[in-house]
Write a protein that holds these residues in place. Structure first.
Motif, mmCIF file in Angstrom:
data_model
loop_
_atom_site.group_PDB
_atom_site.id
_atom_site.type_symbol
_atom_site.label_atom_id
_atom_site.label_comp_id
_atom_site.label_asym_id
_atom_site.label_seq_id
_atom_site.Cartn_x
_atom_site.Cartn_y
_atom_site.Cartn_z
ATOM 1 N N ARG A 164 0.836 -1.205 0.000
ATOM 2 C CA ARG A 164 0.000 0.000 0.000
ATOM 3 C C ARG A 164 0.870 1.255 0.000
ATOM 4 O O ARG A 164 0.581 2.221 -0.694
ATOM 5 N N LEU A 165 1.922 1.241 0.775
ATOM 6 C CA LEU A 165 2.802 2.405 0.852
ATOM 7 C C LEU A 165 3.518 2.668 -0.473
ATOM 8 O O LEU A 165 3.803 3.812 -0.823
ATOM 9 N N LEU A 166 3.803 1.597 -1.212
ATOM 10 C CA LEU A 166 4.523 1.726 -2.467
ATOM 11 C C LEU A 166 3.595 1.837 -3.677
ATOM 12 O O LEU A 166 4.067 2.039 -4.800
ATOM 13 N N ARG A 182 14.223 -1.005 0.724
ATOM 14 C CA ARG A 182 15.085 0.144 0.443
ATOM 15 C C ARG A 182 14.285 1.302 -0.152
ATOM 16 O O ARG A 182 14.526 2.466 0.174
ATOM 17 N N ALA A 183 13.333 0.979 -1.025
ATOM 18 C CA ALA A 183 12.523 2.033 -1.639
ATOM 19 C C ALA A 183 11.707 2.770 -0.583
ATOM 20 O O ALA A 183 11.605 4.006 -0.602
ATOM 21 N N LEU A 184 11.125 2.039 0.355
ATOM 22 C CA LEU A 184 10.348 2.675 1.419
ATOM 23 C C LEU A 184 11.235 3.531 2.313
ATOM 24 O O LEU A 184 10.863 4.648 2.688
ATOM 25 N N ALA A 185 12.391 3.004 2.668
ATOM 26 C CA ALA A 185 13.302 3.745 3.551
ATOM 27 C C ALA A 185 13.755 5.041 2.894
ATOM 28 O O ALA A 185 13.808 6.100 3.532
ATOM 29 N N SER A 186 14.065 4.969 1.603
ATOM 30 C CA SER A 186 14.505 6.160 0.882
ATOM 31 C C SER A 186 13.374 7.166 0.725
ATOM 32 O O SER A 186 13.558 8.368 0.944
ATOM 33 N N ARG A 187 12.194 6.682 0.370
ATOM 34 C CA ARG A 187 11.051 7.573 0.125
ATOM 35 C C ARG A 187 10.677 8.345 1.377
ATOM 36 O O ARG A 187 10.349 9.541 1.304
#
Length: 286
Positions: A164-166, A182-187
């Motif tokens: 959901r977050l992505l 990694r994408a969530l942490a960066s975003r």
């Protein structure tokens, strides 16, 4: 996320977590061991806050506050853990007590009261670290949350919440878990704990670690709430994030392993049993 799975992240190892097992100084007191506030527990979900708060206490926090996202506190005290200080969330915020780490979202719900509760928390927390779990993540995915400020944030999604977050689906997350984490942490400029078999811990700069403790006994309601409480507890105690975040994940899984070794589960292992096992491990008794 990349089209091909990323290289397997390095494992989280006990020997790399010395702060979890360091003895306490002889002059320690409740004020030096960290104060955790757990906020959530909408109608019918008070147990989620209690599980997180009990875990925070039993993994070493000096004081633990619980604020329920309800018009009034649903119980006068926790009969199993009367050391916890319980309030409705609005009263907790109004008290203005010093808090070293916040845990939010456990059993929170996603209604107007839930959103107002998180708005009030974000307005008050300042630079104190925040663990955002469960419905807090669902509200974040729906764009219902304000900016959370400059203090460190730890997001704890399971694969469906991560999807959901992505803006993708669970299958895509599971196909390349390191890239998703990694994408969530960066975003979000946050630590991310992507739960599941081989839970991943990722920092916003891309560093990613893989947990190798835990077993199928964790596949039961409430274990995520316990993990959120452990995260808040270790952070509140002043353990650096580089050890507190992977350390809580390692400890959570290792507690489940210790219980299974003692013939408690994996089938029928309950979330409420994890905190006692984690306490044994931190004290070098397991």
């Amino acid at each position: 996320m990349s089209a091909a799975p990323a290289t397997m992240p390095a494992p989280i190892l006990r020997q790399n977590l010395p702060a979890l097992f360091a003895p306490r100084p002889a002059d320690a007191h409740k004020g030096t061991c960290g104060t955790v506030a757990v906020v959530g527990g909408g109608a019918g979900m008070a147990g989620a806050v209690l599980l997180a708060a009990r875990a925070a206490l039993k993994t070493g926090a000096g004081k633990v506050l619980a604020g329920f996202a309800q018009a009034s506190c649903p119980l006068a005290c926790d009969p199993l853990q009367p050391e916890l200080m319980l309030r409705d969330a609005a009263s907790l915020f109004q008290a203005g007590l010093p808090v070293d780490a916040w845990v939010a979202g456990c059993g929170l719900g996603t209604d107007a009261q839930a959103r107002a509760t998180l708005d009030a928390l974000f307005a008050q927390r300042g630079d104190a670290p925040l663990v955002l779990d469960a419905d807090g993540l669902n509200l974040l995915a729906g764009g219902a949350l304000p900016a959370w400020g400059t203090g460190p944030v730890i997001l704890t999604p399971h694969p469906a919440e991560a999807a959901r977050l992505l803006g993708t689906d669970t299958g895509a997350v599971q196909a390349d878990r390191p890239s998703a984490a990694r994408a969530l942490a960066s975003r979000h400029g946050a630590w991310v704990v992507l739960k599941g078999a081989g839970t991943l811990v990722c920092r916003s700069d891309g560093l990613c670690l893989r947990n190798i403790t835990g077993n199928a006994g964790l596949a039961t309601a409430g274990t995520g709430d316990v993990l959120a409480g452990m995260l808040g507890s270790l952070v509140a105690q002043g353990i650096a994030l580089d050890q507190a975040v992977p350390g809580a994940v390692w400890l959570h899984g290792a507690a489940a392993d210790a219980l299974v070794a003692a013939r408690i589960g994996p089938i029928g292992l309950t979330a409420g049993e994890l905190a006692d096992a984690a306490r044994q491990l931190r004290n070098g008794h397991g």
